[in-house]
Each structure stands twice: as structure tokens, then as C-alpha cells.
Design a protein around this motif. Structure first.
Motif, PDB file in Angstrom:
ATOM      1  N   UNK A  99     -50.198 -11.899  69.530  1.00 43.20           N
ATOM      2  CA  UNK A  99     -49.844 -10.646  68.866  1.00 43.20           C
ATOM      3  C   UNK A  99     -50.314 -10.664  67.418  1.00 43.20           C
ATOM      4  N   UNK A 100     -50.191 -11.810  66.763  1.00 42.91           N
ATOM      5  CA  UNK A 100     -50.692 -11.928  65.387  1.00 42.91           C
ATOM      6  C   UNK A 100     -52.203 -11.701  65.348  1.00 42.91           C
ATOM      7  N   UNK A 101     -52.915 -12.346  66.268  1.00 45.34           N
ATOM      8  CA  UNK A 101     -54.367 -12.218  66.291  1.00 45.34           C
ATOM      9  C   UNK A 101     -54.786 -10.782  66.582  1.00 45.34           C
ATOM     10  N   UNK A 102     -54.107 -10.150  67.540  1.00 42.62           N
ATOM     11  CA  UNK A 102     -54.454  -8.775  67.895  1.00 42.62           C
ATOM     12  C   UNK A 102     -54.226  -7.819  66.737  1.00 42.62           C
ATOM     13  N   UNK A 103     -53.239  -8.133  65.884  1.00 42.00           N
ATOM     14  CA  UNK A 103     -52.934  -7.287  64.735  1.00 42.00           C
ATOM     15  C   UNK A 103     -53.781  -7.633  63.518  1.00 42.00           C
ATOM     16  N   UNK A 104     -54.688  -8.601  63.665  1.00 43.49           N
ATOM     17  CA  UNK A 104     -55.504  -9.028  62.531  1.00 43.49           C
ATOM     18  C   UNK A 104     -54.717  -9.816  61.508  1.00 43.49           C
ATOM     19  N   UNK A 105     -53.619 -10.421  61.948  1.00 47.31           N
ATOM     20  CA  UNK A 105     -52.716 -11.115  61.035  1.00 47.31           C
ATOM     21  C   UNK A 105     -52.761 -12.626  61.198  1.00 47.31           C
ATOM     22  N   UNK A 106     -53.781 -13.131  61.905  1.00 51.32           N
ATOM     23  CA  UNK A 106     -53.901 -14.570  62.112  1.00 51.32           C
ATOM     24  C   UNK A 106     -55.299 -15.025  61.772  1.00 51.32           C
ATOM     25  N   UNK A 107     -55.389 -16.007  60.890  1.00 51.63           N
ATOM     26  CA  UNK A 107     -56.670 -16.652  60.629  1.00 51.63           C
ATOM     27  C   UNK A 107     -56.753 -17.913  61.475  1.00 51.63           C
ATOM     28  N   UNK A 108     -57.912 -18.153  62.047  1.00 50.28           N
ATOM     29  CA  UNK A 108     -58.074 -19.250  62.992  1.00 50.28           C
ATOM     30  C   UNK A 108     -58.837 -20.394  62.352  1.00 50.28           C
ATOM     31  N   UNK A 109     -58.282 -21.594  62.513  1.00 53.39           N
ATOM     32  CA  UNK A 109     -58.999 -22.809  62.137  1.00 53.39           C
ATOM     33  C   UNK A 109     -59.696 -23.325  63.391  1.00 53.39           C
ATOM     34  N   UNK A 110     -61.043 -23.242  63.467  1.00 53.29           N
ATOM     35  CA  UNK A 110     -61.753 -23.557  64.708  1.00 53.29           C
ATOM     36  C   UNK A 110     -62.232 -24.996  64.798  1.00 53.29           C
ATOM     37  N   UNK A 111     -61.397 -25.931  64.399  1.00 55.86           N
ATOM     38  CA  UNK A 111     -61.800 -27.334  64.396  1.00 55.86           C
ATOM     39  C   UNK A 111     -61.258 -28.098  65.583  1.00 55.86           C
ATOM     40  N   UNK A 112     -61.832 -29.257  65.831  1.00 55.68           N
ATOM     41  CA  UNK A 112     -61.290 -30.147  66.858  1.00 55.68           C
ATOM     42  C   UNK A 112     -59.873 -30.556  66.472  1.00 55.68           C
ATOM     43  N   UNK A 113     -59.064 -30.813  67.487  1.00 54.63           N
ATOM     44  CA  UNK A 113     -57.659 -31.160  67.243  1.00 54.63           C
ATOM     45  C   UNK A 113     -57.542 -32.420  66.389  1.00 54.63           C
ATOM     46  N   UNK A 114     -58.475 -33.327  66.547  1.00 57.89           N
ATOM     47  CA  UNK A 114     -58.418 -34.578  65.791  1.00 57.89           C
ATOM     48  C   UNK A 114     -58.578 -34.369  64.295  1.00 57.89           C
ATOM     49  N   UNK A 115     -59.082 -33.201  63.882  1.00 57.18           N
ATOM     50  CA  UNK A 115     -59.270 -32.930  62.451  1.00 57.18           C
ATOM     51  C   UNK A 115     -58.054 -32.272  61.813  1.00 57.18           C
ATOM     52  N   UNK A 116     -57.032 -31.945  62.610  1.00 54.11           N
ATOM     53  CA  UNK A 116     -55.858 -31.279  62.044  1.00 54.11           C
ATOM     54  C   UNK A 116     -55.136 -32.113  60.985  1.00 54.11           C
ATOM     55  N   UNK A 117     -54.999 -33.440  61.161  1.00 54.87           N
ATOM     56  CA  UNK A 117     -54.327 -34.201  60.095  1.00 54.87           C
ATOM     57  C   UNK A 117     -54.989 -34.015  58.738  1.00 54.87           C
ATOM     58  N   UNK A 118     -56.315 -34.022  58.696  1.00 53.21           N
ATOM     59  CA  UNK A 118     -56.997 -33.806  57.427  1.00 53.21           C
ATOM     60  C   UNK A 118     -56.768 -32.381  56.920  1.00 53.21           C
ATOM     61  N   UNK A 119     -56.782 -31.413  57.832  1.00 53.88           N
ATOM     62  CA  UNK A 119     -56.603 -30.017  57.436  1.00 53.88           C
ATOM     63  C   UNK A 119     -55.229 -29.784  56.820  1.00 53.88           C
ATOM     64  N   UNK A 120     -54.176 -30.346  57.424  1.00 49.18           N
ATOM     65  CA  UNK A 120     -52.819 -30.097  56.920  1.00 49.18           C
ATOM     66  C   UNK A 120     -52.434 -31.038  55.782  1.00 49.18           C
ATOM     67  N   UNK A 121     -53.295 -31.991  55.457  1.00 46.91           N
ATOM     68  CA  UNK A 121     -52.954 -32.912  54.366  1.00 46.91           C
ATOM     69  C   UNK A 121     -52.974 -32.226  53.014  1.00 46.91           C
TER      70      UNK A 121
END
Length: 418
Positions: free
Chosen positions: A86-108
Motif C-alpha cells: 500500500x505504501x508503494x502503490x501510494x508512492x510513499x515507499x522508497x526501495x533499497x534494491x540491494x542484496x540482503x547481505x548488504x543490509x547491515x552496512x545500509x542500516x549502520x
């Protein structure tokens, strides 16, 4: 070293995020069943007074976050599943298109982290209980860690344990943990599950994704012996196999005798199973998605789904009908590891159609989430297409054979030469 100061305890109704959230902060929330719902609700209620913040959200278990909350908060996620659609459909979600293994670096880069924990034990350790995944990286870098200490959260072995040194603010609650029940099987997913189960060998170590297809596969594996689990998630269907004695983990290369996952997604049955259970280990992404550890597993079988697969083996796992509904996730990483594993199987399984639309396509309608160079085995309710080691022309024939019969002639006529 002096004893750590205890975290500031605040009654939930008195929690005011303006006291510690600054304009422009990056706030990370625990995902799925690990979402600290009381904290999330309070954050959303205070949003107009926070000066504009960014929130990183994962897989939702409920519908706490809604499109109207984007009036003062920028939402970012790696996935479009559940209420994130619903967020994406409303244009209210930005997507991080990275591999799951890169999430620790992203959220650091997190400034504030909101987590849900079990009450402290006699040593003063609070178990994260329901998810470690990317939370460890966020906690270790955040300026402020806020913990909802919920006495209904299980204490899960292996999970990150926080101490008073790690936590800045505590609220105490007693509320049922958010649950995420599996969708009931359909004739199509049941058939897919049977096909996949027919090629999974005894002693295999399983990784499985989220959704009805991987759940159906697990449901069909009751005839196997001595399976193991090393996965991003642990679900009710996995517990069913453990309770039946199908999953023993005795043939795993690492963590022998123990089921390993990064996040728990299921119902009370799952939560009760993991509580103080030494045969379960909840670990961070840096452990569960480590490519060398995965590839070293004997007979590592990766089972993931997709939105669509083209006739050459390219996979779109993210976008359907122009809307973001899935994720890059860890699918590609797990497939590559399974391809390297001794006796491993890299599997993508999906129904052949969505309504009247074929999910086996000539050209993807969305991004290439997994390249055809990583293609392995594709399964629909009409059979198994093993694409490994095949040139393009042979891949097309095998993919056409597992497309819906009503779509095959059209697909054959449209088939590209590349």
C-alpha cells in the motif's frame, strides 16, 4: 570499569520521541514479528513534531504503518511485501534494491533503533528473541537504542543479547507478539511443493524464502530424513518438520544439530518452539548470509520464489504490474551458494500464472533481480526445468514445457533469440 548506568525507564504513555529524535534522523525498526509495535505506534503519533525523519522498515507483520503516515516520515524498505504494498502503490515507499547481505552496512547509518526484547535474565541480558538479522549492525552504530521489553517475547538461543550498556530507553509491555500466519495452500502450490520435494535429497540443508510457495515445499518434505536448516527465516512449517523428526540437522557441515535463521516469521507455535531451545540459533545476516559458510554446507538446497521468470532463466522477484511487491532479498546469494555446494540445488519455484497472465515470460516486465547466469532449477505446477549447463535454445524448450499449456504457443511465437 564502573557499572553501566541503567537505561531510562519510561512508562509507555509518557514516551515522547521529541526528547531524543532529531530532525533528519534515520530510524531503524525491528521487522515482522520482531516489530516493537508499541514504539512504532508512538513514533507515528509523534511524527508531525519530529522535524522530518527517515524510517527503515522491513517485512511488516501487520498494518501499523500506513500511507497517511508518510506526510511527515520518509519510509525506506528493501521489500514491498504485506502492507508495504500500500505504501508503494501510494508512492510513499522508497526501495533499497540491494542484496540482503548488504543490509547491515545500509542500516549502520542508523541514528535511532527501536527494538523488541525479552525481559532481562539473571545476568541482566535482554534477548532480541524474534530477530537479529540487521538489528545488530544498527544497534552497534546508533546514537539511541529504545527497547520495548515485552514479557511475551521468547528467549531464543544465539540471538543478540543486549545489556544496560546497549540500551538508552526502556518501556515495559505485556502484549501478544505480532503473528504472521502462512497462507493456505492452493492446488498449484501443492503441486509445486510435490515437484520440489521429489528432488530434495535426504540430508540436505534447506534455505527457504517467505511466501506460500516455500511453505508448500516445506509441507511436502515430510517423507525426507535428516534435513537441516540454515535460512534467513524460520517459520511454522519448519517447526512442523522439526516436530516430525524430519529436520534433525545432524548432517550439516556447520552448526550440526542446530537450526539457524536470522528472523522468526510465524505464530505462537513457532515462538513457543524456539523459547530456550538449544536446537535453534538466531543469528545476524553477517552469519546467515555469509557466502563461504553457505557454500560449505553439504547439499545446500535454496528454495525461493519469484514474480516471473523469462525463457532464458532471468528472474524478476520485485515488480508485478508496475508495482513493487517483492524484494531483491537474498535469493541470488542463496542460489549462487547452492550452485557451489556439493550436491546443492538452486531452486526458483512459482505458479505458472497469476490470473490470466503467464509468469513464464519472453521478456521480464520488471527488473532483473537474478541474472540468467545464476539460473538453476525452475519449478511450476507443470514440472521441473533444470537450466544448469544449458545454452539458450535448450533453456527455452525446458521453460516452455513448464509454462501453462494455454500460454505455450504464444510464448513460443514470441520467443526472443537472446
Amino acid at each position: 570499569m564502573p557499572d553501566a548506568m541503567p537505561p531510562r525507564a519510561v512508562p509507555a504513555p509518557n514516551l515522547d520521541f521529541r526528547d531524543f529524535v532529531r530532525p533528519g534522523d534515520f530510524v531503524v525498526l525491528g521487522q515482522s514479528c520482531a516489530e516493537p509495535v508499541t514504539l512504532t505506534q508512538r513514533l507515528l503519533a509523534d511524527r508531525a513534531d519530529l522535524g522530518g525523519i527517515t524510517c527503515f522498515i522491513g517485512i511488516p507483520a501487520g498494518e501499523t504503518v500506513k500511507p497517511e503516515h508518510a506526510d511527515h516520515i520518509r519510509f525506506v524498505s528493501y521489500c514491498g511485501t504485506g502492507s508495504n504494498r500500500a505504501l508503494a502503490a501510494a508512492g510513499a515507499l522508497e526501495v533499497y534494491p540491494g542484496h540482503y547481505s548488504t543490509l547491515p552496512e545500509f542500516v549502520s547509518r542508523a541514528d535511532v533503533v527501536l527494538v523488541q526484547c525479552a525481559p532481562p535474565d539473571a545476568r541482566g541480558c535482554y534477548s532480541l528473541g524474534l530477530a537479529d538479522d540487521y538489528l545488530t549492525a544498527a544497534i552497534d552504530s546508533a546514537r539511541v537504542v529504545v527497547a520495548e521489553v515485552n514479557d511475551q517475547v521468547p528467549v531464543t538461543p544465539g540471538a543478540r543479547h543486549l545489556t544496560d550498556r546497549d540500551i538508552d530507553i526502556v518501556i515495559r509491555t505485556s502484549r501478544p507478539v505480532a503473528e504472521s500466519p502462512a497462507a493456505p495452500p492452493t492446488p498449484e502450490t501443492t503441486a509445486i511443493g510435490a515437484f520440489v520435494a521429489s528432488i530434495v535429497p535426504d540430508g540436505a540443508t534447506l534455505q527457504f524464502g517467505i511466501g506460500s510457495v516455500p511453505e508448500a515445499v516445506l509441507g511436502a518434505l515430510g517423507v525426507r530424513n535428516d534435513l537441516g536448516i540454515h535460512s534467513g527465516i524460520l517459520t511454522d512449517a519448519a517447526v512442523e518438520l522439526i516436530d516430525k523428526g524430519v529436520v534433525t540437522n545432524v548432517r550439516k557441515t556447520t552448526d550440526r544439530g542446530v537450526s539457524v535463521a536470522a528472523v522468526l516469521i510465524g505464530t505462537r507455535r513457532l515462538f513457543e518452539h524456539v523459547h530456550r531451545n538449544p536446537a535453534v540459533s538466531l543469528r545476524p545476516i553477517t552469519y546467515t548470509h555469509d557466502p563461504e559458510r553457505l557454500a560449505a554446507q553439504h547439499r545446500f538446497v535454496a528454495i525461493n520464489s519469484a514474480v516471473e521468470v523469462d525463457l532464458t532463466g532471468q528472474v524478476n522477484a520485485e515488480v508485478a504490474g508496475g508495482r513493487y511487491v517483492g524484494a531483491v532479498g537474498g535469493g541470488g546469494e542463496f542460489l549462487r551458494a547452492a550452485a557451489r555446494s556439493n550436491g546443492g540445488l538452486p531452486i526458483i519455484a512459482l505458479p505458472s500464472t497469476a490470473g490470466s497472465r503467464s509468469r513464464i515470460v519472453d521478456r521480464l516486465s520488471g527488473p532483473v533481480s537474478i541474472a540468467r547466469s545464476d539460473a538453476g532449477i525452475v519449478v511450476t505446477e507443470f514440472g521441473i526445468a533444470d537450466l544448469r549447463g544449458l545454452p539458450l535454445t535448450e533453456r527455452r524448450e525446458r521453460m516452455l514445457a513448464i509454462a501453462h499449456p494455454d500460454q505455450r504457443d504464444v510464448l513460443r511465437a514470441m520467443a526472443s533469440n537472446w
